[in-house]
Design a protein around this motif. Structure first.
Motif, short mmCIF file in Angstrom:
data_model
loop_
_atom_site.label_atom_id
_atom_site.label_comp_id
_atom_site.label_asym_id
_atom_site.label_seq_id
_atom_site.Cartn_x
_atom_site.Cartn_y
_atom_site.Cartn_z
N TRP A 1 8.12 4.89 -7.88
CA TRP A 1 9.10 5.92 -7.54
C TRP A 1 8.63 7.29 -8.03
O TRP A 1 8.31 7.46 -9.21
N GLU A 2 8.52 8.24 -7.17
CA GLU A 2 8.39 9.66 -7.52
C GLU A 2 7.25 9.99 -8.47
O GLU A 2 7.41 10.84 -9.35
N ARG A 3 6.12 9.36 -8.37
CA ARG A 3 4.99 9.77 -9.18
C ARG A 3 4.44 11.09 -8.63
O ARG A 3 4.41 11.29 -7.40
N PRO A 4 4.01 12.00 -9.49
CA PRO A 4 3.52 13.30 -9.00
C PRO A 4 2.42 13.16 -7.96
O PRO A 4 2.37 13.94 -7.00
N ASP A 5 1.55 12.17 -8.13
CA ASP A 5 0.48 11.93 -7.18
C ASP A 5 0.75 10.59 -6.49
O ASP A 5 0.76 9.54 -7.15
N ILE A 6 0.97 10.62 -5.20
CA ILE A 6 1.32 9.39 -4.47
C ILE A 6 0.22 8.33 -4.59
O ILE A 6 0.49 7.13 -4.54
N ARG A 7 -1.00 8.76 -4.82
CA ARG A 7 -2.09 7.80 -4.96
C ARG A 7 -1.93 6.93 -6.20
O ARG A 7 -2.44 5.82 -6.25
N ASP A 8 -1.22 7.46 -7.21
CA ASP A 8 -0.96 6.65 -8.39
C ASP A 8 -0.09 5.44 -8.06
O ASP A 8 -0.24 4.37 -8.64
N GLU A 9 0.85 5.62 -7.13
CA GLU A 9 1.71 4.50 -6.76
C GLU A 9 0.88 3.38 -6.11
O GLU A 9 1.12 2.20 -6.36
N ILE A 10 -0.11 3.76 -5.30
CA ILE A 10 -1.01 2.77 -4.72
C ILE A 10 -1.78 2.06 -5.83
O ILE A 10 -1.91 0.83 -5.84
N ARG A 11 -2.26 2.84 -6.78
CA ARG A 11 -3.05 2.27 -7.87
C ARG A 11 -2.22 1.34 -8.74
O ARG A 11 -2.70 0.28 -9.17
N TYR A 12 -0.97 1.69 -9.00
CA TYR A 12 -0.13 0.83 -9.83
C TYR A 12 0.16 -0.50 -9.13
O TYR A 12 0.24 -1.55 -9.77
N ALA A 13 0.33 -0.46 -7.82
CA ALA A 13 0.53 -1.70 -7.07
C ALA A 13 -0.70 -2.60 -7.21
O ALA A 13 -0.58 -3.82 -7.41
N GLN A 14 -1.86 -2.01 -7.09
CA GLN A 14 -3.09 -2.79 -7.24
C GLN A 14 -3.23 -3.35 -8.66
O GLN A 14 -3.62 -4.50 -8.85
N TYR A 15 -2.90 -2.52 -9.63
CA TYR A 15 -3.03 -2.95 -11.03
C TYR A 15 -2.05 -4.08 -11.35
O TYR A 15 -2.40 -5.05 -12.04
#
Length: 345
Positions: free
Chosen positions: A14-28
């Motif tokens: 939700w609402e991470r400043p960089d949308i790419r972080d949300e992709i990375r967190y899903a992968q992690y």
């Protein structure tokens, strides 16, 4: 006290400043053995469907769902079409979390939320039939469709086994959700956050009443839950980091205020200080002075890693079958690592 064990774990993005972080967190989360990633969409922020489409291409195992989208702004046929597509893209990993939205946001975009219970019943009923690849004609109070079905002439034409979870906070919505589980329409509820574990117990009683009314059992009702986590080795820092979010939701979303257990008069004062929706950072800072520490720790897993694990376990003990962890700080990977240590083999 023995260490808690979690059979299933998820995260909430939700609402991470960089949308790419949300992709990375899903992968992690997938790497660490988590089961689900839920994509927030309760306000006018990022569209969950677009982000979930990205998840299908960068993960292999983890399931995903909006947590939650609403039943008003996407026509029921479009919703079926969208999740049929996500089902195909992901190899059957898509789930749907769907709620009845909230005011004043709904009314500000022209939605009249009269009888949201009936609307949700009709919407989910038609949606399930469409995903089962039925030809549907339905003449409801709110949902009316005639002779429609998913047009899969050139696609895989197997039924779309997409689990549906109703985002239920109010007790009446929980009871109705139990009935829909027993009817085979939905698979469970996505329990809300910023409520105390004691509210789960009330919800469980209503779920049980609803599912048994139509011949089912509470064991039939899956119950993942969004849980806000504010983790820091300094407990006071963790609580302070959570205070703004608690203030914002208690002051602006009536269903959260009612379920949070806060004194209604205090909730009203907070709302007055916020000055309506949306509130800016200064409004939230000013109103947050009315929110004491014990209110924060009652509705958020806030504190040291040990505090957070135990609080999340309390939610599970009171009905949650899979916590969806929402890290309120930038330490998302630390939160995932901490809880992965308590994941059942």
């Amino acid at each position: 006290m023995s260490d808690p064990t979690f059979d299933r774990l998820g995260i909430w993005n939700w609402e991470r400043p960089d949308i790419r972080d949300e992709i990375r967190y899903a992968q992690y989360a997938e790497e660490k053995g988590f089961d689900t990633v839920w994509q927030g969409e309760s306000r006018l922020v990022r569209d969950a469907m677009t982000v979930m489409g990205a998840y299908t291409q960068v993960t292999d195992r983890i399931k995903f769902a909006p947590g939650v989208t609403n039943c008003y702004t996407r026509n029921v046929a479009l919703m079926a079409q969208t999740f049929s597509t996500l089902h195909e893209l992901s190899g059957g990993r898509a789930m749907l979390g769907i709620g009845a939205w909230w005011d004043p946001l709904a009314s500000k975009v022209g939605i009249d939320r009269q009888n949201p219970l009936r609307y949700m019943w009709e919407y989910c009923t038609v949606l399930r039939r469409l995903l089962d690849l039925e030809n549907v004609t339905y003449d409801g109070q709110f949902i009316r469709v005639e002779d429609i079905e998913l047009d899969l002439v050139r696609a895989n034409a197997d039924p779309r086994t997409v689990p549906i979870y109703i985002g239920a906070t109010g007790l009446t919505m929980n009871k109705m959700s139990g009935e829909l589980v027993a009817e085979g329409v939905v698979d469970g509820v996505y329990m809300n956050y910023l409520i105390p574990p004691e509210h789960n117990e009330k919800a469980m009683a209503k779920l049980k009443k609803g599912v048994e009314k139509r011949g089912g059992s509470i064991e039939d009702v899956d119950r993942p839950q969004l849980v806000a986590v504010s983790m820091d080795e300094d407990r006071d820092v963790a609580i302070e980091n959570a205070r703004g979010l608690v203030t914002q939701y208690i002051g602006q979303q009536p269903h959260i205020t009612k379920a949070s257990g806060i004194d209604p008069d205090v909730g009203e004062q907070i709302g007055e200080e916020l000055g309506g929706w949306p509130a800016d950072a200064e409004d939230i800072e000013r109103a947050s002075r009315l929110v004491p520490d014990d209110v924060v720790t009652n509705v958020v897993a806030a504190g040291t890693p040990e505090d957070c694990v135990q609080k999340v376990a309390d939610y599970c003990d009171s009905g949650c079958t899979e916590p969806s962890l929402y890290s309120l700080g930038p330490n998302v990977e630390e939160v995932i690592d901490t809880f992965a240590e308590f994941k059942a083999e």
